[in-house]
Design an enzyme around this catalytic site. Structure first.
Site, PDB file in Angstrom:
ATOM      1  N   SER A   1       0.807  -1.222   0.000  1.00 25.21           N
ATOM      2  CA  SER A   1       0.000   0.000   0.000  1.00 25.21           C
ATOM      3  C   SER A   1       0.840   1.273   0.000  1.00 25.21           C
ATOM      4  CB  SER A   1      -0.965   0.014   1.190  1.00 25.21           C
ATOM      5  OG  SER A   1      -0.271   0.252   2.392  1.00 25.21           O
TER       6      SER A   1
ATOM      7  N   LYS B   1       1.045   4.256   7.121  1.00 25.22           N
ATOM      8  CA  LYS B   1       0.311   5.124   6.197  1.00 25.22           C
ATOM      9  C   LYS B   1       0.763   6.574   6.372  1.00 25.22           C
ATOM     10  CE  LYS B   1      -2.720   2.063   4.534  1.00 25.22           C
ATOM     11  NZ  LYS B   1      -1.990   0.901   4.991  1.00 25.22           N
TER      12      LYS B   1
END
Length: 200
Positions: A117, A154
């Site tokens: 990701s 993230k």
């Protein structure tokens, strides 16, 4: 390094032997048990004195947070999802010799990345993410965040009581956290990536 007492030398030698044998330093409880101290607090006091004398460094918030200067390296802690969050494992798998001066702010530990990701900014599956331990983050920083018992890597954005944890891969959706309903803890800030074993 200032002069050490015989007991301090014994503790330092135990830590060295433990790292050589197991790949990680002993806990306070293990030190206390080895020397017959009444409690882990007694071991902690010895460790703090050794740190003041420059014989070792203490990393706060980790049960095995003992680092020897020039030895031991950075701990590789568990695995962190860079896709869907996975259950955090605060297990030290091994130590890696790394010059911590390469990172600013200084890296406190390494976390193994799982998933793609964050691939668009060069954080790939299997990489070791260098992390500076911090409970706070600024907008735009790449963070190690814990939601409940799960962790993820993230990019951090916050507006009011809503946090967005943004992926760097169009195939993944942001994780939106309502701080009024969910607990989110910043475990650290990403300060670099170590990649090994891949041919160019």
């Amino acid at each position: 390094m200032r002069d050490l007492t015989p007991r301090q030398e014994e503790i330092l030698n135990l830590i060295r032997e433990w790292i050589d044998t197991t790949g990680s330093p002993p806990t306070r409880a293990e030190i206390a048990q080895h020397f017959g101290f009444s409690s882990p607090n007694a071991a902690e006091q010895h460790l703090k004195t050794l740190a003041k004398k420059g014989a070792l460094e203490l990393v706060s918030g980790a049960s095995r947070g003992i680092r020897l200067p020039g030895g031991g390296g950075l701990a590789v802690v568990g695995q962190v999802a860079a896709g869907s969050p996975i259950l955090a494992q605060e297990n030290i798998e091994r130590h890696v010799q790394v010059d911590t001066a390469l990172f600013s702010p200084r890296a406190d530990y390494l976390l193994k990345v799982r998933g793609q990701s964050m691939k668009d900014i060069g954080i790939l599956d299997g990489d070791l993410l260098a992390v500076h331990r911090s409970a706070e983050a600024r907008a735009g920083q790449v963070v190690v965040a814990r939601i409940g018992d799960e962790v993820t890597v993230k990019r951090f954005q916050k507006r009011g009581h809503t946090v967005q944890l943004l992926p760097e891969n169009a195939d993944f959706e942001p994780i939106v956290v309502d701080l009024k309903r969910q607990e989110l803890v910043i475990e650290g800030i990403a300060v670099g990536v170590i990649r090994s074993g891949r041919s160019l």
